[in-house]
Design a protein around this motif. Structure first.
Motif, PDB file in Angstrom:
ATOM      1  N   THR A 369     -56.532 -64.703   6.474  1.00  0.00           N
ATOM      2  CA  THR A 369     -56.356 -65.600   7.794  1.00  0.00           C
ATOM      3  C   THR A 369     -54.905 -65.053   8.390  1.00  0.00           C
ATOM      4  OG1 THR A 369     -57.253 -67.637   6.705  1.00  0.00           O
ATOM      5  CG2 THR A 369     -55.575 -67.778   8.547  1.00  0.00           C
ATOM      6  N   PHE A 370     -54.961 -64.589   9.433  1.00  0.00           N
ATOM      7  CA  PHE A 370     -53.673 -64.262  10.395  1.00  0.00           C
ATOM      8  C   PHE A 370     -53.362 -65.326  11.210  1.00  0.00           C
ATOM      9  CE2 PHE A 370     -54.380 -59.895   9.581  1.00  0.00           C
ATOM     10  CZ  PHE A 370     -55.508 -59.476   9.483  1.00  0.00           C
ATOM     11  N   SER A 371     -51.807 -65.532  11.153  1.00  0.00           N
ATOM     12  CA  SER A 371     -51.206 -66.466  11.975  1.00  0.00           C
ATOM     13  C   SER A 371     -49.808 -66.211  12.448  1.00  0.00           C
ATOM     14  CB  SER A 371     -51.207 -67.839  11.277  1.00  0.00           C
ATOM     15  OG  SER A 371     -50.457 -67.906  10.358  1.00  0.00           O
ATOM     16  N   ALA A 372     -49.407 -66.670  13.492  1.00  0.00           N
ATOM     17  CA  ALA A 372     -48.058 -66.459  13.725  1.00  0.00           C
ATOM     18  C   ALA A 372     -47.210 -67.717  13.405  1.00  0.00           C
ATOM     19  CB  ALA A 372     -47.791 -66.386  15.369  1.00  0.00           C
ATOM     20  N   SER A 373     -45.943 -67.342  12.686  1.00  0.00           N
ATOM     21  CA  SER A 373     -45.092 -68.503  12.080  1.00  0.00           C
ATOM     22  C   SER A 373     -43.829 -68.347  12.601  1.00  0.00           C
ATOM     23  CB  SER A 373     -45.139 -68.186  10.557  1.00  0.00           C
ATOM     24  OG  SER A 373     -44.328 -69.280   9.871  1.00  0.00           O
ATOM     25  N   CYS A 374     -43.358 -69.225  13.501  1.00  0.00           N
ATOM     26  CA  CYS A 374     -42.174 -69.191  13.915  1.00  0.00           C
ATOM     27  C   CYS A 374     -41.072 -69.438  12.664  1.00  0.00           C
ATOM     28  CB  CYS A 374     -41.828 -70.304  14.957  1.00  0.00           C
ATOM     29  SG  CYS A 374     -42.744 -70.110  16.519  1.00  0.00           S
ATOM     30  N   ALA A 375     -41.456 -70.203  11.819  1.00  0.00           N
ATOM     31  CA  ALA A 375     -40.671 -70.528  10.344  1.00  0.00           C
ATOM     32  C   ALA A 375     -40.457 -69.095   9.836  1.00  0.00           C
ATOM     33  CB  ALA A 375     -41.365 -71.608   9.772  1.00  0.00           C
ATOM     34  N   GLU A 376     -41.460 -68.165   9.572  1.00  0.00           N
ATOM     35  CA  GLU A 376     -41.102 -67.059   8.813  1.00  0.00           C
ATOM     36  C   GLU A 376     -40.722 -65.854   9.956  1.00  0.00           C
ATOM     37  OE1 GLU A 376     -41.520 -66.621   5.955  1.00  0.00           O
ATOM     38  OE2 GLU A 376     -42.616 -68.497   5.227  1.00  0.00           O
ATOM     39  N   GLY A 377     -40.629 -66.290  11.259  1.00  0.00           N
ATOM     40  CA  GLY A 377     -40.135 -65.306  12.135  1.00  0.00           C
ATOM     41  C   GLY A 377     -41.066 -64.190  12.172  1.00  0.00           C
ATOM     42  N   SER A 436     -61.499 -56.157   8.311  1.00  0.00           N
ATOM     43  CA  SER A 436     -61.292 -57.360   9.223  1.00  0.00           C
ATOM     44  C   SER A 436     -61.479 -57.199  10.502  1.00  0.00           C
ATOM     45  CB  SER A 436     -60.141 -58.110   8.765  1.00  0.00           C
ATOM     46  OG  SER A 436     -58.957 -57.250   9.147  1.00  0.00           O
ATOM     47  N   GLY A 437     -61.301 -56.019  10.911  1.00  0.00           N
ATOM     48  CA  GLY A 437     -61.218 -55.559  12.411  1.00  0.00           C
ATOM     49  C   GLY A 437     -59.971 -55.696  12.879  1.00  0.00           C
ATOM     50  N   ASP A 438     -59.391 -55.453  14.011  1.00  0.00           N
ATOM     51  CA  ASP A 438     -58.299 -55.615  14.618  1.00  0.00           C
ATOM     52  C   ASP A 438     -57.857 -57.067  14.953  1.00  0.00           C
ATOM     53  OD1 ASP A 438     -57.780 -53.003  14.392  1.00  0.00           O
ATOM     54  OD2 ASP A 438     -57.942 -52.414  16.297  1.00  0.00           O
ATOM     55  N   GLU A 439     -56.767 -57.459  14.605  1.00  0.00           N
ATOM     56  CA  GLU A 439     -56.411 -58.846  14.895  1.00  0.00           C
ATOM     57  C   GLU A 439     -54.987 -58.791  15.465  1.00  0.00           C
ATOM     58  OE1 GLU A 439     -58.319 -61.641  14.890  1.00  0.00           O
ATOM     59  OE2 GLU A 439     -59.840 -60.702  13.829  1.00  0.00           O
ATOM     60  N   SER A 440     -54.931 -59.605  16.800  1.00  0.00           N
ATOM     61  CA  SER A 440     -53.750 -59.390  17.515  1.00  0.00           C
ATOM     62  C   SER A 440     -52.712 -60.874  17.255  1.00  0.00           C
ATOM     63  CB  SER A 440     -53.679 -59.245  18.909  1.00  0.00           C
ATOM     64  OG  SER A 440     -54.311 -58.038  19.208  1.00  0.00           O
ATOM     65  N   VAL A 441     -51.706 -60.605  16.975  1.00  0.00           N
ATOM     66  CA  VAL A 441     -50.836 -61.864  16.749  1.00  0.00           C
ATOM     67  C   VAL A 441     -49.463 -61.696  17.651  1.00  0.00           C
ATOM     68  CG1 VAL A 441     -49.354 -63.104  15.067  1.00  0.00           C
ATOM     69  CG2 VAL A 441     -51.390 -62.060  14.465  1.00  0.00           C
ATOM     70  N   THR A 442     -49.125 -62.905  18.424  1.00  0.00           N
ATOM     71  CA  THR A 442     -47.935 -62.809  19.234  1.00  0.00           C
ATOM     72  C   THR A 442     -47.008 -63.880  18.968  1.00  0.00           C
ATOM     73  OG1 THR A 442     -49.362 -62.165  21.035  1.00  0.00           O
ATOM     74  CG2 THR A 442     -47.161 -62.960  21.754  1.00  0.00           C
ATOM     75  N   ILE A 483     -46.617 -74.838  22.034  1.00  0.00           N
ATOM     76  CA  ILE A 483     -47.572 -74.428  21.146  1.00  0.00           C
ATOM     77  C   ILE A 483     -47.577 -73.289  20.706  1.00  0.00           C
ATOM     78  CG2 ILE A 483     -49.983 -74.405  20.816  1.00  0.00           C
ATOM     79  CD1 ILE A 483     -50.307 -76.537  22.867  1.00  0.00           C
ATOM     80  N   PRO A 484     -47.556 -72.967  19.156  1.00  0.00           N
ATOM     81  CA  PRO A 484     -47.749 -71.542  18.590  1.00  0.00           C
ATOM     82  C   PRO A 484     -48.734 -70.601  19.142  1.00  0.00           C
ATOM     83  CG  PRO A 484     -47.234 -73.274  16.863  1.00  0.00           C
ATOM     84  CD  PRO A 484     -47.868 -74.062  18.096  1.00  0.00           C
ATOM     85  N   ALA A 485     -48.649 -69.324  18.904  1.00  0.00           N
ATOM     86  CA  ALA A 485     -49.917 -68.694  19.001  1.00  0.00           C
ATOM     87  C   ALA A 485     -51.192 -68.978  18.305  1.00  0.00           C
ATOM     88  CB  ALA A 485     -49.324 -67.136  18.637  1.00  0.00           C
ATOM     89  N   ARG A 486     -52.270 -68.456  18.736  1.00  0.00           N
ATOM     90  CA  ARG A 486     -53.421 -68.631  17.998  1.00  0.00           C
ATOM     91  C   ARG A 486     -53.491 -68.212  16.597  1.00  0.00           C
ATOM     92  NH1 ARG A 486     -57.694 -64.329  19.463  1.00  0.00           N
ATOM     93  NH2 ARG A 486     -56.320 -62.454  19.686  1.00  0.00           N
ATOM     94  N   ARG A 487     -54.440 -69.043  15.743  1.00  0.00           N
ATOM     95  CA  ARG A 487     -54.852 -68.845  14.536  1.00  0.00           C
ATOM     96  C   ARG A 487     -56.316 -68.611  14.272  1.00  0.00           C
ATOM     97  NH1 ARG A 487     -51.202 -71.369  10.687  1.00  0.00           N
ATOM     98  NH2 ARG A 487     -52.868 -71.550   9.198  1.00  0.00           N
ATOM     99  N   ARG A 488     -56.442 -67.391  13.225  1.00  0.00           N
ATOM    100  CA  ARG A 488     -57.788 -66.931  13.067  1.00  0.00           C
ATOM    101  C   ARG A 488     -58.041 -66.849  11.537  1.00  0.00           C
ATOM    102  NH1 ARG A 488     -60.870 -61.671  15.750  1.00  0.00           N
ATOM    103  NH2 ARG A 488     -62.879 -62.136  14.998  1.00  0.00           N
ATOM    104  N   ARG A 489     -59.261 -67.324  11.288  1.00  0.00           N
ATOM    105  CA  ARG A 489     -59.772 -67.069   9.749  1.00  0.00           C
ATOM    106  C   ARG A 489     -60.778 -66.385   9.716  1.00  0.00           C
ATOM    107  NH1 ARG A 489     -59.222 -70.644   5.152  1.00  0.00           N
ATOM    108  NH2 ARG A 489     -61.080 -70.463   3.918  1.00  0.00           N
ATOM    109  N   LEU A 490     -60.634 -65.171   8.931  1.00  0.00           N
ATOM    110  CA  LEU A 490     -61.474 -64.222   8.536  1.00  0.00           C
ATOM    111  C   LEU A 490     -61.981 -64.149   7.036  1.00  0.00           C
ATOM    112  CD1 LEU A 490     -60.033 -61.286  10.614  1.00  0.00           C
ATOM    113  CD2 LEU A 490     -61.831 -62.851  11.592  1.00  0.00           C
ATOM    114  N   ARG A 491     -63.346 -63.734   6.878  1.00  0.00           N
ATOM    115  CA  ARG A 491     -63.933 -63.656   5.484  1.00  0.00           C
ATOM    116  C   ARG A 491     -64.132 -62.312   5.281  1.00  0.00           C
ATOM    117  NH1 ARG A 491     -65.498 -68.276   3.126  1.00  0.00           N
ATOM    118  NH2 ARG A 491     -66.977 -67.013   1.844  1.00  0.00           N
ATOM    119  N   TYR A 492     -63.864 -61.923   3.884  1.00  0.00           N
ATOM    120  CA  TYR A 492     -64.099 -60.424   3.403  1.00  0.00           C
ATOM    121  C   TYR A 492     -65.002 -60.772   2.067  1.00  0.00           C
ATOM    122  CZ  TYR A 492     -60.397 -61.294   0.270  1.00  0.00           C
ATOM    123  OH  TYR A 492     -59.375 -61.588  -0.720  1.00  0.00           O
TER     124      TYR A 492
END
Length: 492
Positions: A369-377, A436-442, A483-492
């Motif tokens: 799972t990729f996500s943007a976290s303002c708390a983690e910077g 997983s392929g490329d995943e963009s996080v902003t 609203i934070p950036a989008r979240r995406r859940r990937l399976r491997y």
């Protein structure tokens, strides 16, 4: 006639009368009393009847014998009859002398003959021995059942006679011995049991077949015949002589997984018959998708007693060398396979396939799972491993490797990676059998500042409506920025 003639005539008559009286006395004498002998006796001998040959066992009477010798060397024997076990008083005189005046007994209480009988395996029957310690010979007869098998005479004074009555093995017969008109042994039953054969089959795996043990607890040798019938219907035989008290072995060849009927006979009598299945190698295999480092596990099992050799192939290619599993043993073999690879695995032993399966190696299973976290910077990466093996993955950012991560079985791991405000980065996770392929996080964490509006003079209802719409648009825009950036859940 003159007086002298008369006297002579009377003397002659007197002498004749004396002789006549002596004759009458002799003839009328007691049979147990010997008459006086006219001749002087210089020597004499007496013989008690018990010493007379054929005395006690003769059917007629014997008695005392008296032999006298006169001066002229003439001899005379006088026999006085004596009844069996009886007695007589005998007197012998010579002139005025009494030479014999005694009681003589005919003593027939002599020991009776004896007999003994015993089995003899060495001589093949019953050995009968008759012994005679009496002073006279004795006749005997040996009977087998009601028939006389042998007869003869045993000498006196310690004589013996021996007779062997032959018997066949396991024959039973009744023996009787008669002597002197009486039975001195038996009836006594005898059974000749000189061969005591036994046989057994060892069901453990002897080299190349079944081990047949032959035993003989008897005294005489025994001839065994071991026969076996193969599955093809062909009889084979082997003859073996086992000495008394001995043991011998016969190896009956049996192929693996074959059944053979074994028969043991002795002198035509069957003492054992048994069907034997040789199963000394019992190979089994389990081809499953159990995971191991670098491949899958194949379990080889040998339920027999002898070693078993296994061959493993994957997609037709042999995997490693032949694997030997000892009796009652188990061996695990790793068949090399990559994650996600599919292969047909075949296990063979002694030319027979014991197991096969087509499998796909899928030992690593999890989610990313990729996500943007303002708390983690920055961007956060969450990994969950639900597979059978630890997962080793590689993380790239904008095409460059920034981390290598090991996730244990049944573990969840979270990592954070810094981003600048408004920075957009491309992440990618790869591992064995996974991409997983490329995943963009902003990262966009700055909030939109509030706008203060001044109240303008009302110029009409249209102006008030526009102001209201503008305020709503500003509110919606502010919410979108927050609203934070989008979240995406990937399976491997």
């Amino acid at each position: 006639m003159g007086r002298t003639s008369v006297r002579r005539s009377l003397g002659a008559i007197t002498a004749l009368l004396a002789l006549l009286l002596l004759g009458v006395a002799w003839l009328s004498a007691d049979p147990g009393e010997a008459a006086a002998l006219p001749d002087p006796i210089t020597d004499y001998a007496t013989y008690p009847a018990g010493l007379v040959p054929a005395g006690c066992f003769a059917p007629y009477l014997t008695g005392v014998q008296v032999t006298v010798n006169g001066v002229t060397n003439a001899s005379r024997t006088v026999s006085v009859p004596v009844a069996k076990d009886g007695a007589v008083h005998t007197t012998l005189t010579s002139g005025e002398a009494t030479l014999v005046d005694d009681d003589f007994h005919r003593d027939c209480a002599e020991p009776a003959p004896t007999a003994q009988a015993e089995l003899s395996c060495a001589r093949g029957g019953v050995v009968v021995t008759v012994a005679n310690t009496a002073t006279v010979p004795v006749d005997y007869a040996v009977l087998k059942g009601d028939e006389t098998d042998a007869s003869g005479t045993v000498a006196a004074n310690g004589g013996t006679a021996e007779v062997v009555v032959p018997l066949a093995e396991d024959e039973t017969a009744t023996m009787t011995v008669d002597a002197g008109g009486v039975t001195i042994l038996g009836p006594q039953e005898f059974t000749l049991d000189c061969v005591q054969p036994g046989a057994s089959i060892d069901h453990t795996c002897a080299a190349g077949g079944a081990d047949v043990t032959l035993t003989n607890d008897g005294e005489n040798p025994a001839e065994f015949t071991v026969e076996w019938l193969s599955e093809l219907g062909a009889w084979q035989a082997e003859k073996v002589i086992v000495a008394g008290g001995g043991t011998q072995h016969v190896l009956v060849p049996i192929d693996e997984d074959a059944t053979v009927t074994i028969t043991v006979t002795v002198d035509g009598t069957q003492i054992l018959q048994e069907s034997v299945e040789r199963n000394c190698v019992a190979p089994r295999a389990s081809v499953t998708d159990d995971c191991a480092a670098g491949g899958i596990i194949v379990t080889l099992t040998n339920g027999g007693e002898n070693d078993a050799a296994f061959t493993i192939t994957a997609n037709g290619e042999q995997v490693g060398d032949e694997v030997v599993v000892p009796g009652r043993g188990t061996v695990d073999v790793v068949v090399p396979m990559d994650e996600g690879e599919t292969a047909t695995v075949v296990v063979s032993s002694n030319g027979h396939v014991v197991d096969q399966a087509t499998l796909t190696r899928h030992c690593i299973e999890g989610t990313v799972t990729f996500s943007a976290s303002c708390a983690e910077g920055g961007a956060t990466l969450t990994l969950v491993n639900a597979g059978q093996l630890p997962a080793v993955i590689t993380l790239t950012k904008n095409g460059s490797v920034i981390d290598t991560i090991t996730v244990d079985v049944a573990a969840t791991l979270t990592r954070a990676y810094a981003l600048e405000e408004d920075e957009t980065a491309t992440f990618r996770v790869t591992g064995p059998g996974f991409d997983s392929g490329d995943e963009s996080v902003t990262l966009d964490c700055h909030e939109v500042a509030g706008t203060k509006f001044s109240r303008l003079p009302t110029t009409g209802s249209s102006t008030q409506l526009l102001v209201t719409l503008a305020g709503l648009l500003l509110l919606v825009g502010g919410l979108m920025v927050a609203i934070p950036a989008r979240r995406r859940r990937l399976r491997y």
